[in-house]
Design an enzyme around this catalytic site. Structure first.
Site: not given
Length: 406
Positions: A157, A350, A395-397
């Site tokens: 991301r 997240n 979401r971060c990944m």
């Protein structure tokens, strides 16, 4: 070459880039993990199994999953891309001209999948041929790094983010992550899926020192309807926000950018660790980010190539105005004060929205997941006992490459 467009945070997700845990995480140790921006070392095998479940969950929902290592391997098939990457990753000034030339020549003959593995996983002095002799080699231990690993590639991301009809290739704030950007620059410039594509490069694709103008994708939410929400965190600066806003307005890709100041501490590393958009009128939030005293501005074009800045009374009001809705619905982190703090730390907020009202999140966040369920939000749970130790959720990944607008 394919069309890439990300029109929102919640429209139907169609294509996404992930990075499966690999060599870079195997290089994490208790002595180097802090420098590499991890709080702990992970079981790489278990993290890989959890990541496979994440990727397969997306595939089962009809979403195309592209893996960063595959894209990088295919990019290296282009001679200009390989030469550029070796020049940028193996610096004469860091290694010395003769040793750097020898290393580049050795790496250039390597199978491309193995080379891609080292471009993300790092390279030690103990891995090079004994025939490469140099004073630099003689003065280093076999476990010292020629190229340091990039374990934060796990969080695709951050390094780049697609916003409407273009992409920002982000100048990262921390030295441990800055080389990640070059891998993405090469992919977007030379990989057949992107080369010659009809998309805008807003920011970050120049060979310059961006100094304090840093930007990371975890702080950028494409909330749709011509609006972008950006958090000013410990990683994204007001300078970076201004550069991106000017580019968006110049290319007529956004009408407003909402900038919100975040607390500068580890648990609020990026905006998406405390806030995500999960339905048309609904956001998941950790309450600290929507306090009345949190500073928030709306940036719009001033008609002369600059920016007009308007201070907002609250972030919630700015969101309601941008989205054209009467009242934003906030789902706060679940449980009592202690449970909420624990679940926020474990990325309860997240989540990755696949389509309105359907998200992927860690199964361990039982209190927040229960609140989602009661609010009519469907959670597709994934394990995260190891992945979550990297301080990043679904979401971060993930880096969306194609997503519908709203």
């Amino acid at each position: 070459m394919e069309k890439h467009f990300v029109g929102s945070e919640i429209g139907q997700l169609r294509s996404v880039m992930l990075h499966r845990p690999n060599l870079s995480l195997k290089r994490l140790t208790p002595s180097n993990c802090q420098e590499l921006l991890f709080d702990d070392v992970l079981s790489v095998e278990r993290a890989g199994e959890e990541h496979d479940i994440f990727a397969n969950t997306l595939r089962q929902q009809g979403i195309e999953v592209l893996l960063l290592t595959d894209l990088l391997t295919q990019t290296l098939d282009v001679a200009d891309a390989k030469a550029w990457l070796l020049d940028t990753q193996i610096s004469d000034y860091r290694l010395g001209p003769t040793f750097a030339a020898d290393i580049r020549a050795w790496l250039a003959d390597m199978p491309h999948r193995e080379l891609a593995r080292h471009l993300s996983g790092g390279l030690t002095y103990g891995e090079i041929p004994a025939s490469i002799k140099n004073m630099v080699v003689d003065t280093h231990d076999i476990n010292d790094f020629i190229m340091k690993p990039l374990p934060n590639h796990l969080f695709t991301r951050d390094t780049s983010c697609w916003i409407y009809n273009g992409v920002s290739i982000n100048p990262m704030a921390k030295p441990a992550r800055q080389r990640e950007t070059n891998n993405l620059r090469a992919i977007y410039r030379w990989h057949p899926q992107f080369a010659g594509g009809d998309f805008i490069k807003y920011f970050g694709d120049e060979d310059i020192n961006y100094d304090h103008a840093t930007l990371e994708g975890g702080d950028v939410l494409v909330i749709g309807r011509g609006a972008v929400l950006i958090g000013m965190s410990e990683r994204t600066t007001p300078q970076g926000v201004e550069f991106l806003a000017q580019a968006l307005f110049k290319h007529r890709q956004a009408e407003r950018v909402i900038a919100v100041e975040l607390p500068k501490h580890r648990s609020c590393m990026h905006l998406d660790t405390v806030m995500t958009h999960i339905d048309i009128d609904t956001f998941s939030v950790y309450p600290e980010v929507v306090r009345p005293d949190v500073q928030c501005w709306t940036l719009t074009p001033d008609g002369r190539g600059g920016l007009k800045r308007t201070q907002e009374s609250t972030l919630v009001h700015a969101l309601e105005t941008a989205l054209g809705i009467d009242q934003v619905r906030l789902i706060t982190t679940g449980g009592d004060a202690f449970e909420a703090e624990r679940e926020q730390w474990n990325d309860a907020n997240n989540v990755l929205t696949l389509r309105p009202g359907v998200v992927v999140g860690y199964e361990r966040n039982i209190w927040t997941n229960e609140k989602y369920d009661k609010a009519g939000i469907t959670v597709l749970p994934i394990p995260g006992d190891e992945l979550g130790r990297g301080r990043g959720g679904a979401r971060c990944m993930s880096c969306p490459l194609e997503r519908d607008g709203i």
